[in-house]
Design a protein around this motif. Structure first.
Motif, PDB file in Angstrom:
ATOM      1  N   GLY A   1      33.731  74.196  11.902  1.00  0.00           N
ATOM      2  CA  GLY A   1      33.838  72.752  12.400  1.00  0.00           C
ATOM      3  C   GLY A   1      33.708  71.478  11.769  1.00  0.00           C
TER       4      GLY A   1
ATOM      5  N   ALA B   1      31.732  72.330   8.032  1.00  0.00           N
ATOM      6  CA  ALA B   1      32.473  72.806   7.095  1.00  0.00           C
ATOM      7  C   ALA B   1      33.356  71.678   6.644  1.00  0.00           C
ATOM      8  CB  ALA B   1      33.059  73.840   7.631  1.00  0.00           C
ATOM      9  N   ARG B   2      33.884  70.965   7.406  1.00  0.00           N
ATOM     10  CA  ARG B   2      35.008  69.951   6.634  1.00  0.00           C
ATOM     11  C   ARG B   2      34.120  69.041   5.822  1.00  0.00           C
ATOM     12  NH1 ARG B   2      38.042  71.153  11.432  1.00  0.00           N
ATOM     13  NH2 ARG B   2      36.911  69.734  12.596  1.00  0.00           N
TER      14      ARG B   2
ATOM     15  N   ILE C   1      32.949  70.684   2.549  1.00  0.00           N
ATOM     16  CA  ILE C   1      34.214  70.919   1.564  1.00  0.00           C
ATOM     17  C   ILE C   1      34.820  69.783   0.979  1.00  0.00           C
ATOM     18  CG2 ILE C   1      36.461  72.068   1.821  1.00  0.00           C
ATOM     19  CD1 ILE C   1      35.359  74.037   3.892  1.00  0.00           C
TER      20      ILE C   1
ATOM     21  N   ASP D   1      35.200  77.553  -0.451  1.00  0.00           N
ATOM     22  CA  ASP D   1      35.384  78.474   0.647  1.00  0.00           C
ATOM     23  C   ASP D   1      33.870  78.955   0.998  1.00  0.00           C
ATOM     24  OD1 ASP D   1      38.031  78.203   1.434  1.00  0.00           O
ATOM     25  OD2 ASP D   1      38.547  80.081   0.430  1.00  0.00           O
TER      26      ASP D   1
ATOM     27  N   ILE E   1      31.790  79.152   4.493  1.00  0.00           N
ATOM     28  CA  ILE E   1      30.961  80.113   5.119  1.00  0.00           C
ATOM     29  C   ILE E   1      29.722  79.942   5.418  1.00  0.00           C
ATOM     30  CG2 ILE E   1      30.175  82.496   4.391  1.00  0.00           C
ATOM     31  CD1 ILE E   1      33.222  82.718   2.558  1.00  0.00           C
TER      32      ILE E   1
ATOM     33  N   THR F   1      29.818  78.151   8.477  1.00  0.00           N
ATOM     34  CA  THR F   1      30.062  78.918   9.937  1.00  0.00           C
ATOM     35  C   THR F   1      28.809  79.706  10.136  1.00  0.00           C
ATOM     36  OG1 THR F   1      30.793  80.945   8.394  1.00  0.00           O
ATOM     37  CG2 THR F   1      32.531  79.258   9.159  1.00  0.00           C
TER      38      THR F   1
ATOM     39  N   GLY G   1      31.847  83.527   8.823  1.00  0.00           N
ATOM     40  CA  GLY G   1      32.753  84.020   7.758  1.00  0.00           C
ATOM     41  C   GLY G   1      32.325  85.024   6.792  1.00  0.00           C
ATOM     42  N   THR G   2      33.005  85.933   6.034  1.00  0.00           N
ATOM     43  CA  THR G   2      32.615  86.754   4.945  1.00  0.00           C
ATOM     44  C   THR G   2      32.889  86.516   3.656  1.00  0.00           C
ATOM     45  OG1 THR G   2      34.707  87.767   5.818  1.00  0.00           O
ATOM     46  CG2 THR G   2      32.781  88.570   6.868  1.00  0.00           C
TER      47      THR G   2
ATOM     48  N   PRO H   1      35.698  84.392   0.680  1.00  0.00           N
ATOM     49  CA  PRO H   1      36.478  83.228   0.629  1.00  0.00           C
ATOM     50  C   PRO H   1      37.817  83.801   0.699  1.00  0.00           C
ATOM     51  CG  PRO H   1      35.023  83.240  -1.156  1.00  0.00           C
ATOM     52  CD  PRO H   1      34.680  84.437  -0.613  1.00  0.00           C
ATOM     53  N   GLY H   2      38.829  82.960   1.089  1.00  0.00           N
ATOM     54  CA  GLY H   2      40.256  83.229   1.092  1.00  0.00           C
ATOM     55  C   GLY H   2      40.974  83.268   2.743  1.00  0.00           C
ATOM     56  N   HIS H   3      40.175  83.370   3.767  1.00  0.00           N
ATOM     57  CA  HIS H   3      40.522  83.116   4.719  1.00  0.00           C
ATOM     58  C   HIS H   3      39.813  82.482   5.780  1.00  0.00           C
ATOM     59  CE1 HIS H   3      37.510  86.562   5.745  1.00  0.00           C
ATOM     60  NE2 HIS H   3      37.953  87.080   4.577  1.00  0.00           N
TER      61      HIS H   3
ATOM     62  N   THR I   1      37.655  82.289   9.908  1.00  0.00           N
ATOM     63  CA  THR I   1      36.976  82.908  10.821  1.00  0.00           C
ATOM     64  C   THR I   1      37.882  83.480  11.590  1.00  0.00           C
ATOM     65  OG1 THR I   1      36.439  81.040  12.055  1.00  0.00           O
ATOM     66  CG2 THR I   1      34.683  82.118  10.654  1.00  0.00           C
ATOM     67  N   ASP I   2      39.233  83.069  11.967  1.00  0.00           N
ATOM     68  CA  ASP I   2      40.045  83.825  12.900  1.00  0.00           C
ATOM     69  C   ASP I   2      40.539  85.186  12.089  1.00  0.00           C
ATOM     70  OD1 ASP I   2      40.095  81.758  14.534  1.00  0.00           O
ATOM     71  OD2 ASP I   2      41.888  80.632  13.613  1.00  0.00           O
TER      72      ASP I   2
ATOM     73  N   VAL J   1      38.591  86.705  10.372  1.00  0.00           N
ATOM     74  CA  VAL J   1      37.379  87.918  10.288  1.00  0.00           C
ATOM     75  C   VAL J   1      37.372  88.399  11.820  1.00  0.00           C
ATOM     76  CG1 VAL J   1      34.968  87.934  10.552  1.00  0.00           C
ATOM     77  CG2 VAL J   1      36.004  86.466   8.959  1.00  0.00           C
TER      78      VAL J   1
HETATM   79  P1  UTP Z   1      36.806  78.120   9.993  1.00  0.00           P
HETATM   80  O1  UTP Z   1      37.214  79.477  10.212  1.00  0.00           O
HETATM   81  O2  UTP Z   1      35.954  77.176  10.820  1.00  0.00           O
HETATM   82  O3  UTP Z   1      38.042  77.582   9.093  1.00  0.00           O
HETATM   83  O4  UTP Z   1      35.941  78.108   8.410  1.00  0.00           O
HETATM   84  P2  UTP Z   1      39.366  76.508   9.829  1.00  0.00           P
HETATM   85  O5  UTP Z   1      40.219  77.367  10.450  1.00  0.00           O
HETATM   86  O6  UTP Z   1      39.983  75.933   8.618  1.00  0.00           O
HETATM   87  O7  UTP Z   1      38.542  75.534  10.459  1.00  0.00           O
HETATM   88  P3  UTP Z   1      38.857  75.022  12.211  1.00  0.00           P
HETATM   89  O8  UTP Z   1      39.240  75.898  12.896  1.00  0.00           O
HETATM   90  O9  UTP Z   1      40.293  74.318  11.859  1.00  0.00           O
HETATM   91  O10 UTP Z   1      37.844  73.969  12.338  1.00  0.00           O
HETATM   92  C1  UTP Z   1      35.602  77.048   7.727  1.00  0.00           C
HETATM   93  C2  UTP Z   1      36.028  77.265   6.246  1.00  0.00           C
HETATM   94  O11 UTP Z   1      35.109  78.316   5.855  1.00  0.00           O
HETATM   95  C3  UTP Z   1      35.874  79.076   4.698  1.00  0.00           C
HETATM   96  C4  UTP Z   1      37.153  78.286   4.557  1.00  0.00           C
HETATM   97  O12 UTP Z   1      37.216  77.519   3.725  1.00  0.00           O
HETATM   98  C5  UTP Z   1      37.497  77.679   5.924  1.00  0.00           C
HETATM   99  O13 UTP Z   1      38.217  76.828   5.881  1.00  0.00           O
HETATM  100  N1  UTP Z   1      35.924  80.415   5.267  1.00  0.00           N
HETATM  101  C6  UTP Z   1      35.484  80.798   6.457  1.00  0.00           C
HETATM  102  C7  UTP Z   1      35.997  81.535   4.293  1.00  0.00           C
HETATM  103  O14 UTP Z   1      36.319  81.078   3.072  1.00  0.00           O
HETATM  104  N2  UTP Z   1      36.004  82.754   4.523  1.00  0.00           N
HETATM  105  C8  UTP Z   1      35.770  83.232   5.742  1.00  0.00           C
HETATM  106  O15 UTP Z   1      35.650  84.438   6.100  1.00  0.00           O
HETATM  107  C9  UTP Z   1      35.448  82.135   6.804  1.00  0.00           C
END
Ligand code: UTP
Length: 218
Positions: free
Chosen positions: A42, A45-46, A49, A63, A67, A70, A107-108, A110-112, A114-115, A117
């Motif tokens: 949410g 994180a933004r 970052i 990333d 994490i 999250t 999160g787990t 970098p590179g993806h 939580t969807d 995950v």
């Molecule tokens: P989110 O899962 O909230 O990313 O993780 P998102 O989908 O970009 O955010 P919403 O849903 O639009 O609000 C936040 C950030 O954490 C890092 C990524 O940088 C991601 O954008 N992250 C998260 C990882 O690198 N690895 C993970 O497994 C989860």
């Protein structure tokens, strides 16, 4: 087991809605099904970052900061019936789920997102669906926060979702709440993705296979 990918803005949005948080925690402990909830980063994180990016940090480190956000959000959902720790990875989460009714994680690596995950987790558990809760509450033909006449798309194939994703990703108003990796995993293991809003009654209806408001990618 029900796997839920919960948008960070729902748990800890700008508004910090404590009443909703209380209701969601109550739902977690009252729901009969075992729950595995993966929480997003949410606004926290933004914010972190974008600060890190301004000072020139590399994307991998950003990333990693995401994490942390999250995992911080996930801590708000540790209830009396939940594994009392945030698992570091999917394996730890699965082991914890054998002894606890609920597990929450973030999160787990970098590179993806939580969807991703949530889908990897569903894949490993052999679950055939995940529920994605977002503030938008479905997949729309255009950004519903900007356009009043935006229409919800109730059903989409994986191919349509990927195409839609690639087209709308260019747009600032991203209206498919998914990363491409998550879609690919869903497709290869035929996992349905229900996209719904924050309404808890609606969530219960999806879990019970009843009529719900939202979209599904299948
Ligand atoms: P989110 O899962 O909230 O990313 O993780 P998102 O989908 O970009 O955010 P919403 O849903 O639009 O609000 C936040 C950030 O954490 C890092 C990524 O940088 C991601 O954008 N992250 C998260 C990882 O690198 N690895 C993970 O497994 C989860």
């Amino acid at each position: 087991m029900v796997v839920i990918s919960l948008g960070g803005s729902i748990v800890a949005g700008e508004d910090m809605n404590v009443e909703y948080l209380r209701r969601f925690r109550r739902f977690m402990d009252e729901e009969e099904e075992k729950l595995f909830i993966v929480v997003g980063g949410g606004a926290t994180a933004r914010r972190y970052i974008s600060m890190g990016r301004e000072i020139g940090m590399d994307e991998y480190s950003l990333d990693d900061i995401g994490i942390e956000a999250t995992r911080l959000n996930a801590r708000l959902l540790i209830t009396p019936k939940t594994y009392p720790k945030i698992p570091e990875n999917i394996e730890e989460g699965i082991i914890a789920s054998k002894s606890y009714k609920n597990v929450v994680m973030g999160g787990t690596e970098p590179g993806h997102t939580t969807d991703g995950v949530a889908l990897l987790l569903a894949e490993k558990l052999g679950e055939k669906q995940i529920i994605n809760m977002t503030s938008v509450g479905g997949i729309y033909d255009k950004d519903p926060r900007k356009y009043e006449n935006a229409k919800i798309i109730p059903k989409m194939s994986y191919d349509e979702a990927k195409r839609f994703f690639l087209e709308t990703n260019m747009d600032a108003g991203l209206n498919i709440p998914f990363d491409l990796l998550a879609l690919k995993i869903a497709e290869r293991s035929k996992i349905k993705i229900y996209v719904v809003g924050k309404d808890i009654e609606n969530l219960r209806r999806v879990i019970k296979n009843e009529n719900y408001k939202g979209s599904v990618i299948e």
